[in-house]
Design an enzyme around this catalytic site. Structure first.
Site, PDB file in Angstrom:
ATOM      1  N   HIS A 183       0.918  -0.932  -0.047  1.00  0.00           N
ATOM      2  CA  HIS A 183      -0.045  -0.151  -0.042  1.00  0.00           C
ATOM      3  C   HIS A 183       0.853   1.203  -0.148  1.00  0.00           C
ATOM      4  CE1 HIS A 183      -3.646  -2.247   1.015  1.00  0.00           C
ATOM      5  NE2 HIS A 183      -2.726  -3.188   1.734  1.00  0.00           N
ATOM      6  N   GLU A 229      -3.281  13.099   1.729  1.00  0.00           N
ATOM      7  CA  GLU A 229      -4.364  12.758   2.424  1.00  0.00           C
ATOM      8  C   GLU A 229      -5.269  13.909   2.882  1.00  0.00           C
ATOM      9  OE1 GLU A 229      -3.578   9.290   5.008  1.00  0.00           O
ATOM     10  OE2 GLU A 229      -4.516   8.331   3.127  1.00  0.00           O
ATOM     11  N   HIS A 243       5.613   6.674   6.675  1.00  0.00           N
ATOM     12  CA  HIS A 243       5.470   6.212   5.410  1.00  0.00           C
ATOM     13  C   HIS A 243       4.705   7.373   4.528  1.00  0.00           C
ATOM     14  CE1 HIS A 243       1.763   6.044   7.710  1.00  0.00           C
ATOM     15  NE2 HIS A 243       0.970   6.365   6.523  1.00  0.00           N
ATOM     16  N   THR A 270      -5.815   6.182   8.767  1.00  0.00           N
ATOM     17  CA  THR A 270      -6.669   6.482   7.272  1.00  0.00           C
ATOM     18  C   THR A 270      -6.696   5.086   6.675  1.00  0.00           C
ATOM     19  OG1 THR A 270      -4.371   7.009   6.208  1.00  0.00           O
ATOM     20  CG2 THR A 270      -5.749   8.651   7.223  1.00  0.00           C
ATOM     21  N   THR A 271      -6.477   3.981   7.329  1.00  0.00           N
ATOM     22  CA  THR A 271      -6.391   2.767   6.624  1.00  0.00           C
ATOM     23  C   THR A 271      -7.227   1.647   7.628  1.00  0.00           C
ATOM     24  OG1 THR A 271      -5.178   1.063   5.519  1.00  0.00           O
ATOM     25  CG2 THR A 271      -4.298   1.881   7.575  1.00  0.00           C
ATOM     26  N   HIS A 331       3.727  10.828   6.908  1.00  0.00           N
ATOM     27  CA  HIS A 331       3.230  10.560   8.196  1.00  0.00           C
ATOM     28  C   HIS A 331       4.281   9.664   8.896  1.00  0.00           C
ATOM     29  CE1 HIS A 331      -1.103  10.286   6.191  1.00  0.00           C
ATOM     30  NE2 HIS A 331      -0.450  11.640   6.671  1.00  0.00           N
ATOM     31  N   HIS A 335       2.083   8.884   1.398  1.00  0.00           N
ATOM     32  CA  HIS A 335       0.796   9.039   0.818  1.00  0.00           C
ATOM     33  C   HIS A 335       1.279   9.872  -0.572  1.00  0.00           C
ATOM     34  CE1 HIS A 335      -1.569   7.006   3.831  1.00  0.00           C
ATOM     35  NE2 HIS A 335      -0.656   7.498   4.594  1.00  0.00           N
TER      36      HIS A 335
HETATM   37  N1  LIG Z   1      -2.222   6.792   7.326  1.00  0.00           N
HETATM   38  S1  LIG Z   1      -2.003   5.508   8.554  1.00  0.00           S
HETATM   39  O1  LIG Z   1      -0.908   5.834   9.511  1.00  0.00           O
HETATM   40  O2  LIG Z   1      -3.459   5.261   8.931  1.00  0.00           O
HETATM   41  C1  LIG Z   1      -1.481   4.178   7.370  1.00  0.00           C
HETATM   42  C2  LIG Z   1      -1.890   4.030   6.264  1.00  0.00           C
HETATM   43  F1  LIG Z   1      -2.933   4.867   5.498  1.00  0.00           F
HETATM   44  C3  LIG Z   1      -1.556   2.929   5.361  1.00  0.00           C
HETATM   45  F2  LIG Z   1      -2.260   2.825   4.220  1.00  0.00           F
HETATM   46  C4  LIG Z   1      -0.838   2.160   5.722  1.00  0.00           C
HETATM   47  S2  LIG Z   1      -0.400   0.681   4.831  1.00  0.00           S
HETATM   48  C5  LIG Z   1      -1.826  -0.372   4.795  1.00  0.00           C
HETATM   49  C6  LIG Z   1      -2.011  -0.954   6.086  1.00  0.00           C
HETATM   50  C7  LIG Z   1      -1.067  -1.942   6.250  1.00  0.00           C
HETATM   51  C8  LIG Z   1      -0.687  -3.108   5.308  1.00  0.00           C
HETATM   52  C9  LIG Z   1       0.220  -3.880   5.714  1.00  0.00           C
HETATM   53  C10 LIG Z   1       1.119  -3.728   6.672  1.00  0.00           C
HETATM   54  C11 LIG Z   1       2.176  -4.660   7.030  1.00  0.00           C
HETATM   55  O3  LIG Z   1       2.467  -5.557   6.243  1.00  0.00           O
HETATM   56  O4  LIG Z   1       3.056  -4.642   8.018  1.00  0.00           O
HETATM   57  C12 LIG Z   1       0.919  -3.017   7.633  1.00  0.00           C
HETATM   58  C13 LIG Z   1      -0.094  -1.900   7.262  1.00  0.00           C
HETATM   59  C14 LIG Z   1       0.024   2.265   7.147  1.00  0.00           C
HETATM   60  F3  LIG Z   1       0.659   1.211   7.452  1.00  0.00           F
HETATM   61  C15 LIG Z   1      -0.572   3.216   7.838  1.00  0.00           C
HETATM   62  N2  LIG Z   1       0.044   3.315   9.110  1.00  0.00           N
HETATM   63  C16 LIG Z   1       0.235   2.486  10.104  1.00  0.00           C
HETATM   64  C17 LIG Z   1      -1.353   1.838  10.233  1.00  0.00           C
HETATM   65  C18 LIG Z   1      -1.396   0.303  10.748  1.00  0.00           C
HETATM   66  C19 LIG Z   1      -0.753  -0.033  11.948  1.00  0.00           C
HETATM   67  C20 LIG Z   1      -0.861   0.943  13.152  1.00  0.00           C
HETATM   68  C21 LIG Z   1       0.406   1.656  13.282  1.00  0.00           C
HETATM   69  C22 LIG Z   1       1.325   1.727  12.201  1.00  0.00           C
HETATM   70  C23 LIG Z   1       0.717   2.780  11.176  1.00  0.00           C
HETATM   71 ZN   LIG Z   2      -0.430   7.624   6.691  1.00  0.00          ZN
END
Ligand SMILES: NS(=O)(=O)c1c(F)c(F)c(SCCc2ccc(C(=O)O)cc2)c(F)c1NC1CCCCCCC1
Ligand SMILES: [Zn+2]
Length: 248
Positions: free
Chosen positions: A66, A104, A92, A197-198, A117, A94
């Site tokens: 993603h 975002e 990460h 946001t996911t 972020h 966006h």
């Molecule tokens: N904007 S955000 O911070 O909400 C965010 C996104 F919008 C994101 F799109 C993502 S990536 C999508 C979710 C995901 C997919 C796979 C894995 C893995 O394989 O480790 C991890 C996460 C993504 F990783 C994050 N941040 C992560 C949210 C998932 C776990 C909580 C703590 C880490 C931050």
């Molecule tokens: Zn993010």
């Protein structure tokens, strides 16, 4: 993998059918309407501690299908601007595509080319998995990336490795000053209560969105063959929330 239409899951079903919080009243991202932000003089400058990493530290950079995630050691912490202590988890990005920008959050309905972020968790919890289900569990620092005349050497430390993780891969990059990925001025920011946001969209994030942007060169912001494109969620309703501003 490309993100699915905002608010929709991979099966085309809305996220909130599988993750109820995604349909909640404190969702992110949002449009920041600067005419309606509330100036709050008690908002102190954001202070970062431990962000300048030695090149001996190796950080895992991975493409999780993603976005591109740089895992961060807990050495990095927010030392000012939040009432409690938060430690870094990962950062990460966006971004959009050649057909359009991919931040975002939007400001006065303006969408920026990209957004970084930096995710932190409240150290009163044992780890981020425990923290992310508590209302004061997470703090995310967000900044907008804009195209400028010069290459950004700090982003280059990440972007130069992207070709190695085109698929879902991982690579280790040497440590550097992570603060270089954020704006120079950490005093000017918006702050509000929101969510991941996911999925599962937990409503446990105190968001800080900096007013100053970060400049990258056109090449750095992305070219049309980058595998990950348009990984941003659409803006969500405020449902009565107020966005605070550290400046007038
Ligand atoms: N904007 S955000 O911070 O909400 C965010 C996104 F919008 C994101 F799109 C993502 S990536 C999508 C979710 C995901 C997919 C796979 C894995 C893995 O394989 O480790 C991890 C996460 C993504 F990783 C994050 N941040 C992560 C949210 C998932 C776990 C909580 C703590 C880490 C931050
Ligand atoms: Zn993010």
């Amino acid at each position: 993998g490309v993100f699915f239409p905002p608010g929709e899951g991979m099966l085309g079903a809305p996220w909130d059918s599988r993750y109820p919080d995604c349909g909640g009243a404190m969702q992110s991202p949002i449009n920041i309407n600067t005419a309606e932000t509330v100036f709050s003089p008690q908002l102190r400058p954001i202070q970062l501690a431990g962000y300048s990493l030695s090149s001996k530290e190796m950080l895992k950079l991975k493409n999780n299908g993603h976005t591109v995630v740089l895992e961060l050691p807990e050495l990095l912490a927010i030392a000012g601007g939040y009432a409690q202590q938060y430690k870094a988890v990962q950062l990460h990005l966006h971004w959009g595509s050649p057909s359009g920008p991919g931040s975002e959050h939007t400001v006065d309905n303006h969408r920026f080319p990209a957004e970084i972020h930096v995710v932190h968790y409240n150290t009163k919890y044992d780890n981020f998995k425990e923290a992310m289900v508590h209302p004061d569990g997470l703090a995310v620092l967000g900044a907008f990336l804009q195209v400028g005349p010069r290459e950004n050497p700090y982003y280059q430390q990440i972007l130069e490795h992207l070709y190695k993780i085109e698929g879902e891969g991982k690579v280790f990059v040497p440590g550097f000053n992570i603060a270089g990925l954020l704006p120079a001025n950490l005093n000017l920011y918006f702050q509000y209560n929101g969510s991941l946001t996911t999925p599962a969209c937990y409503q446990t994030v105190k968001w800080t969105v900096f007013n100053q942007t970060v400049q990258l060169s056109q090449d750095q912001v992305g070219d049309d063959d980058s595998p990950l494109q348009n990984n941003f969620r659409g803006v969500q309703k405020l449902h009565g929330r107020h966005v605070l501003a550290s400046f007038q």
